[in-house]
Design an enzyme around this catalytic site. Sequence first.
Site, PDB file in Angstrom:
ATOM      1  N   SER A   6      47.777  19.244  31.889  1.00  9.63           N
ATOM      2  CA  SER A   6      47.788  19.287  30.426  1.00  9.63           C
ATOM      3  C   SER A   6      46.928  20.441  29.922  1.00  9.63           C
ATOM      4  CB  SER A   6      47.238  17.964  29.893  1.00  9.63           C
ATOM      5  OG  SER A   6      46.777  18.120  28.580  1.00  9.63           O
ATOM      6  N   GLN A  35      51.048  23.115  31.282  1.00 15.49           N
ATOM      7  CA  GLN A  35      51.615  22.788  29.965  1.00 15.49           C
ATOM      8  C   GLN A  35      50.841  23.505  28.869  1.00 15.49           C
ATOM      9  OE1 GLN A  35      49.942  19.859  27.784  1.00 15.49           O
ATOM     10  NE2 GLN A  35      51.027  21.045  26.204  1.00 15.49           N
ATOM     11  N   THR A  79      55.281  22.234  25.425  1.00 15.62           N
ATOM     12  CA  THR A  79      55.484  20.954  24.734  1.00 15.62           C
ATOM     13  C   THR A  79      55.719  21.237  23.263  1.00 15.62           C
ATOM     14  OG1 THR A  79      54.187  19.710  26.326  1.00 15.62           O
ATOM     15  CG2 THR A  79      54.371  18.759  24.134  1.00 15.62           C
ATOM     16  N   ARG A  94      47.938   7.749  15.618  1.00 17.29           N
ATOM     17  CA  ARG A  94      47.697   6.706  16.631  1.00 17.29           C
ATOM     18  C   ARG A  94      46.677   5.716  16.099  1.00 17.29           C
ATOM     19  NH1 ARG A  94      47.460  11.390  21.121  1.00 17.29           N
ATOM     20  NH2 ARG A  94      49.505  12.232  20.591  1.00 17.29           N
ATOM     21  N   LYS A 151      59.381  20.716  26.786  1.00 15.73           N
ATOM     22  CA  LYS A 151      59.125  19.272  26.867  1.00 15.73           C
ATOM     23  C   LYS A 151      59.103  18.711  25.450  1.00 15.73           C
ATOM     24  CE  LYS A 151      55.622  16.009  28.575  1.00 15.73           C
ATOM     25  NZ  LYS A 151      54.863  15.548  27.419  1.00 15.73           N
ATOM     26  N   HIS A 164      57.038  12.113  24.035  1.00 13.78           N
ATOM     27  CA  HIS A 164      55.582  12.118  24.217  1.00 13.78           C
ATOM     28  C   HIS A 164      55.065  10.697  24.466  1.00 13.78           C
ATOM     29  CE1 HIS A 164      52.491  15.355  23.666  1.00 13.78           C
ATOM     30  NE2 HIS A 164      51.681  14.328  23.805  1.00 13.78           N
TER      31      HIS A 164
END
Length: 379
Positions: free
Chosen positions: A98, A119, A147, A156, A243, A267
């Site tokens: 990541s 990524q 991504t 979230r 992605k 995701h």
Amino acid sequence: MRELARAALPRPVFDFADGGAEDERTLRRNESAFDEVELLPRPLDGAGERDLSMTLFGHRLALPLIVGPTGLSGLFWPNGECCAARAAAAAGTAICLSHGSICTLETFAATGATPRWMQVFIYRDRGFTRELAERAARAGFDALVLTTDNQLLGNRERDIRNGFAIPPRFRAADLAGMALRLPWLWRMRAELPRITFGNYVRPGETADIKVLAGRMASLLDPAMSWADVDALRWIWTGPLLLKGVLHPAEARTAIDHGVDGLIVSNHGGRQLDGAPASFDALPAVIEAVGGRIPVLLDGGVRRGADVVKALALGARACLVGRPQLWGLAVAGEAGVAHVLDIYRREIDRVMGLCGVSRVANLGPDLIFSRPRLTDMKIC
Ligand SMILES: Cc1cc2nc3c(=O)[nH]c(=O)nc-3n(C[C@H](O)[C@H](O)[C@H](O)COP(=O)(O)O)c2cc1C
């Protein structure tokens, strides 16, 4: 492994990985979508031995399952990213680092794990995207993954409720359960004070995580476009993957822009709540791509049978996010190795039960189409 991870981790850390955006509808749907497809076995085809290996971008993988990019893996176990890299390499598969790793991409590369993918995002400062891609090339990464579904941070709500922060702060309400999490706290005692986003620290700068997190969020550019894909395609000469693709039209356009592979993904339900499950979006993307480039899938892959179903519908391989974090939380490198081994054994067993001896032979004839009542002749 999820339950063991829940027991091992402080609640805000467990929820950071486990949770999704808003009402978590997409998160739940990612898993339940697999329930609606069944496998139609042909055991008389005889699959005494199963070969799970396959080739992707010129590399032989021992199984069609890759470790996906997860930011802050090092929060789950000391040097979490490097532990996961070694476990993936030992299992004979690829791992994607990541952008938001705690270690730097150079430290990760020094594990020698291969194939290793990097990524990245598109930043307002396009020079920074370029810098990361160039560093990844110098550090011998085998593929670059852009991504596209995280240019604005998803809402979230578990993290908000838990007051999740980096480095983690624990409130009075969390302390009750902390006694059982002492092994994690003890393991992480040296790590916690220096947790940072390794790739964002520039030489000579302090690594204050709050500054870096703020910079990261303000750096992401929701106004990215295909011109940015073109620019990255120009910089990065190896395999380039997108992605976060769910729309078949976007999949087609990606091919026109020289992209080498797609990851159908939402995701892990952490961004747009209300996006379709990756598995539901897969068939239309497969049809649009028409076999021209490999299509991978992540989101809700929890069993070997899920991998087999995705491959039967045309995916070349699957990636896993949370399961490898659970493995890390429970036993570091050995935990990720164990998770990958569970998948390997399950894929092998399911292929055997279906009468399929090679991954390349997984196809749509394996998918059971449920007769609809309206199609039935009622006598
Ligand atoms: C804690 C966590 C952090 C993540 N960080 C990233 C990231 O930095 N970049 C990225 O492209 N995807 C990230 N993802 C998404 C995963 O790569 C993957 O798409 C998703 O987790 C797959 O779903 P699964 O967890 O159901 O396997 C993250 C996921 C989790 C759970």
